[in-house]
Design a protein around this motif. Sequence first.
Motif, PDB file in Angstrom:
ATOM      1  N   LEU A 163       0.830  -1.204   0.000  1.00 19.68           N
ATOM      2  CA  LEU A 163       0.000   0.000   0.000  1.00 19.68           C
ATOM      3  C   LEU A 163       0.865   1.256   0.000  1.00 19.68           C
ATOM      4  O   LEU A 163       0.565   2.239  -0.684  1.00 19.68           O
ATOM      5  CB  LEU A 163      -0.937  -0.007   1.220  1.00 19.68           C
ATOM      6  CG  LEU A 163      -2.094  -1.006   1.160  1.00 19.68           C
ATOM      7  CD1 LEU A 163      -2.811  -1.054   2.500  1.00 19.68           C
ATOM      8  CD2 LEU A 163      -3.067  -0.650   0.047  1.00 19.68           C
ATOM      9  N   GLN A 164       1.944   1.225   0.777  1.00 17.69           N
ATOM     10  CA  GLN A 164       2.865   2.365   0.795  1.00 17.69           C
ATOM     11  C   GLN A 164       3.463   2.596  -0.595  1.00 17.69           C
ATOM     12  O   GLN A 164       3.574   3.739  -1.059  1.00 17.69           O
ATOM     13  CB  GLN A 164       3.972   2.121   1.827  1.00 17.69           C
ATOM     14  CG  GLN A 164       3.506   2.213   3.266  1.00 17.69           C
ATOM     15  CD  GLN A 164       4.587   1.778   4.244  1.00 17.69           C
ATOM     16  OE1 GLN A 164       5.516   1.040   3.897  1.00 17.69           O
ATOM     17  NE2 GLN A 164       4.482   2.232   5.492  1.00 17.69           N
ATOM     18  N   ASP A 165       3.852   1.498  -1.261  1.00 20.97           N
ATOM     19  CA  ASP A 165       4.415   1.631  -2.601  1.00 20.97           C
ATOM     20  C   ASP A 165       3.377   2.174  -3.581  1.00 20.97           C
ATOM     21  O   ASP A 165       3.686   3.001  -4.449  1.00 20.97           O
ATOM     22  CB  ASP A 165       4.945   0.273  -3.090  1.00 20.97           C
ATOM     23  CG  ASP A 165       6.221  -0.139  -2.390  1.00 20.97           C
ATOM     24  OD1 ASP A 165       6.941   0.758  -1.897  1.00 20.97           O
ATOM     25  OD2 ASP A 165       6.497  -1.342  -2.308  1.00 20.97           O
ATOM     26  N   LEU A 166       2.131   1.712  -3.436  1.00 18.05           N
ATOM     27  CA  LEU A 166       1.067   2.196  -4.309  1.00 18.05           C
ATOM     28  C   LEU A 166       0.870   3.698  -4.155  1.00 18.05           C
ATOM     29  O   LEU A 166       0.837   4.441  -5.149  1.00 18.05           O
ATOM     30  CB  LEU A 166      -0.233   1.454  -3.989  1.00 18.05           C
ATOM     31  CG  LEU A 166      -1.499   1.963  -4.684  1.00 18.05           C
ATOM     32  CD1 LEU A 166      -1.366   1.838  -6.195  1.00 18.05           C
ATOM     33  CD2 LEU A 166      -2.723   1.210  -4.175  1.00 18.05           C
ATOM     34  N   PHE A 167       0.772   4.153  -2.909  1.00 22.54           N
ATOM     35  CA  PHE A 167       0.529   5.574  -2.679  1.00 22.54           C
ATOM     36  C   PHE A 167       1.742   6.422  -3.057  1.00 22.54           C
ATOM     37  O   PHE A 167       1.603   7.573  -3.470  1.00 22.54           O
ATOM     38  CB  PHE A 167       0.136   5.819  -1.221  1.00 22.54           C
ATOM     39  CG  PHE A 167      -1.211   5.238  -0.872  1.00 22.54           C
ATOM     40  CD1 PHE A 167      -2.298   5.416  -1.709  1.00 22.54           C
ATOM     41  CD2 PHE A 167      -1.375   4.489   0.292  1.00 22.54           C
ATOM     42  CE1 PHE A 167      -3.537   4.870  -1.406  1.00 22.54           C
ATOM     43  CE2 PHE A 167      -2.615   3.946   0.604  1.00 22.54           C
ATOM     44  CZ  PHE A 167      -3.705   4.127  -0.243  1.00 22.54           C
ATOM     45  N   SER A 168       2.949   5.849  -2.956  1.00 18.76           N
ATOM     46  CA  SER A 168       4.142   6.609  -3.349  1.00 18.76           C
ATOM     47  C   SER A 168       4.175   6.821  -4.856  1.00 18.76           C
ATOM     48  O   SER A 168       4.695   7.835  -5.338  1.00 18.76           O
ATOM     49  CB  SER A 168       5.412   5.895  -2.884  1.00 18.76           C
ATOM     50  OG  SER A 168       5.683   4.745  -3.676  1.00 18.76           O
ATOM     51  N   GLY A 171       0.799   9.362  -5.421  1.00 23.80           N
ATOM     52  CA  GLY A 171       1.053  10.705  -4.915  1.00 23.80           C
ATOM     53  C   GLY A 171      -0.124  11.623  -5.152  1.00 23.80           C
ATOM     54  O   GLY A 171      -1.290  11.250  -4.976  1.00 23.80           O
ATOM     55  N   GLY A 172       0.155  12.839  -5.619  1.00 22.11           N
ATOM     56  CA  GLY A 172      -0.890  13.791  -5.956  1.00 22.11           C
ATOM     57  C   GLY A 172      -1.352  13.612  -7.390  1.00 22.11           C
ATOM     58  O   GLY A 172      -0.928  12.696  -8.092  1.00 22.11           O
ATOM     59  N   PRO A 173      -2.213  14.501  -7.872  1.00 29.02           N
ATOM     60  CA  PRO A 173      -2.736  14.389  -9.247  1.00 29.02           C
ATOM     61  C   PRO A 173      -1.644  14.353 -10.308  1.00 29.02           C
ATOM     62  O   PRO A 173      -1.734  13.594 -11.271  1.00 29.02           O
ATOM     63  CB  PRO A 173      -3.608  15.646  -9.381  1.00 29.02           C
ATOM     64  CG  PRO A 173      -3.991  16.001  -7.983  1.00 29.02           C
ATOM     65  CD  PRO A 173      -2.819  15.621  -7.131  1.00 29.02           C
ATOM     66  N   ASN A 174      -0.599  15.153 -10.142  1.00 33.38           N
ATOM     67  CA  ASN A 174       0.462  15.189 -11.152  1.00 33.38           C
ATOM     68  C   ASN A 174       1.234  13.875 -11.195  1.00 33.38           C
ATOM     69  O   ASN A 174       1.598  13.378 -12.272  1.00 33.38           O
ATOM     70  CB  ASN A 174       1.421  16.348 -10.876  1.00 33.38           C
ATOM     71  CG  ASN A 174       0.782  17.694 -11.171  1.00 33.38           C
ATOM     72  OD1 ASN A 174      -0.154  17.774 -11.961  1.00 33.38           O
ATOM     73  ND2 ASN A 174       1.284  18.752 -10.535  1.00 33.38           N
ATOM     74  N   GLU A 175       1.491  13.299 -10.000  1.00 29.33           N
ATOM     75  CA  GLU A 175       2.216  12.023  -9.949  1.00 29.33           C
ATOM     76  C   GLU A 175       1.376  10.905 -10.575  1.00 29.33           C
ATOM     77  O   GLU A 175       1.893  10.035 -11.273  1.00 29.33           O
ATOM     78  CB  GLU A 175       2.566  11.665  -8.501  1.00 29.33           C
ATOM     79  CG  GLU A 175       3.679  12.496  -7.889  1.00 29.33           C
ATOM     80  CD  GLU A 175       3.184  13.851  -7.385  1.00 29.33           C
ATOM     81  OE1 GLU A 175       1.964  14.109  -7.464  1.00 29.33           O
ATOM     82  OE2 GLU A 175       4.023  14.642  -6.907  1.00 29.33           O
ATOM     83  N   THR A 176       0.077  10.940 -10.321  1.00 33.61           N
ATOM     84  CA  THR A 176      -0.804   9.918 -10.895  1.00 33.61           C
ATOM     85  C   THR A 176      -0.825  10.015 -12.412  1.00 33.61           C
ATOM     86  O   THR A 176      -0.740   9.005 -13.126  1.00 33.61           O
ATOM     87  CB  THR A 176      -2.232  10.080 -10.339  1.00 33.61           C
ATOM     88  OG1 THR A 176      -2.198   9.941  -8.916  1.00 33.61           O
ATOM     89  CG2 THR A 176      -3.161   9.027 -10.929  1.00 33.61           C
TER      90      THR A 176
END
Length: 564
Positions: A163-168, A171-176
């Motif tokens: 989950l940590q790797d997924l959220f890293s 990130g925010g909209p730009n990272e996604t």
Amino acid sequence: METYDVVIIGAGHNGLVCAAYLLKAGYSVLLLEARSIPGGGSTTEELLAKEAPGFKFNPCAIDHLFIFLGPVIQELELHKYGLEYLWCDPVVFCPHPDGKYFLAHKSVEKTCAEIARWSDRDAKKYSEYVNYWQRFISTVTPYFNAPPKSIVDLLGNYDLKKLQDLFSLLGGPNETLDLLRTMLSSPQDNINEYFDSEFLKAPLARLSAELSSPPSQKAMSFGAMMMVMRHHPGQARPRGGTGALTEALVNLVKSQGGVILTDQRVEKVLVDNGQAVGVRVAGGKEYRANKGVISNIDAKRLFLQHIEASDVDSADPNLRERLARRIVDNNESILKIDLALNEPLRFERHEHRDEYLIGSILIADSVNHVEKAHSDCTQGKIPDEDPSMYLVMPTGRDPSMAPPGKHTAWIEFFAPYQISGAEGTGLKGTGWTDELKNKVADRVIEKLAEYSPNLKHSIIARHVESPADLSQRLGFYKGNYYHLDMTLEQMLCFRPLPEIANYKTPIENLYLTGAGTHPGGSISGLPGRNCARIFLHDRHPIAQTLKDAGESIKSTMASVFSRE
């Protein structure tokens, strides 16, 4: 007529894995294998018994990566049945024409130190590249270990680290959006984003292209996994060859009461009132399946050749046309060369070290060299003017594969299944003849000898298999060792088609497994495991869901407390 709960068509490693799980759940299982030995693409054989007795070869799969992304080995306790893995380190060696070379160790730090001999900047960027793609692999691994439409299974596979790797990554909209952009880019685009040096970019492109498409193909940047997985979880081979995995699975299946019959080519799946009830093999014998038929062969061949058209149309009137026209195959296959050698390869122009011979060896002179090796195939051309190849010297890690002091070489050369302009000639009308395949093999060996000059005088005997030979031996559709291309639009919940992506088919009690199903080809056992889970869900929906939920909670809690 012999009767079992489940009849499985094909005793490749996925069929055997599926059988093992079903046997453990209390079902009687019969596996029918067309060849004289089980294993499919996961065998070890004495291909040159007369010319080179005592030499053992892997006709297909050799380097195991994906199997370590799942729990198959542990859940089936395959070590109890004779399976032992030998880990490779270094994992990749790629000599470059100018004398430089890429040497990758399992350790990222050691690999960066090797790269830094030629480029400090690329060494630093390599660490970033691996970090990014390792987080990606951690994020998608739970999806590999679940049926693609099973939310309970999928959620249960995510622990705190994943989950940590997924959220890293998100990130925010730009990272996604940047992640999405990366997924839509080509391996070549992604590699150029990080690196400058050709000696490094070429092998990364070559390994990315192992997913059977040119480095320039868009939406294939995830081919980076093929290098990054060699760092973690790592690259290994069963002691005694890939067939040792099959042998362990066969031992397990038989110990649980499973039956494996060889030389039994299934010609027809028997359907009665919309349900699969058994199969008929060559010669006319029929086997009854009370609860299910599971097919390892690809969906295209299964529905277009092995089931009455009227039965398919009654279940789904659009399926046959969608299978015939929707599934993409880019004509890329393998010309395989196996060599019995008197002595090991030696790369004298590249500061030879015996450790070069432990992992995968790549002949990839440039990204363009790799590009031509794949793009020519799609046009029906044989890219043998300047061959690129993937090779392994198995005895560099496992001396048991040859008589004392002798060695073997495993060479994979991408080639078209159907040769342009040669339609209707050669084996299966592909244009491939024995004379042609040996001429191509000569050119491949000539190229390899430019890097290892001692090769030519050390060859005792060789075995060459053309794409048409491969298709004939294993039944692969158009010689496609992945059953269908591993391109993004044919992966995950799209493999092989959305309506049959969850291992179930519109014909009741007929299931799919094997390389043509999620999560795809290569040695993982996950299509077999996931198919078994779907079968058990169908038979015991409440009990299996509660079991899955319990395992999910247990996994999550273990992850949380292990980090306190």
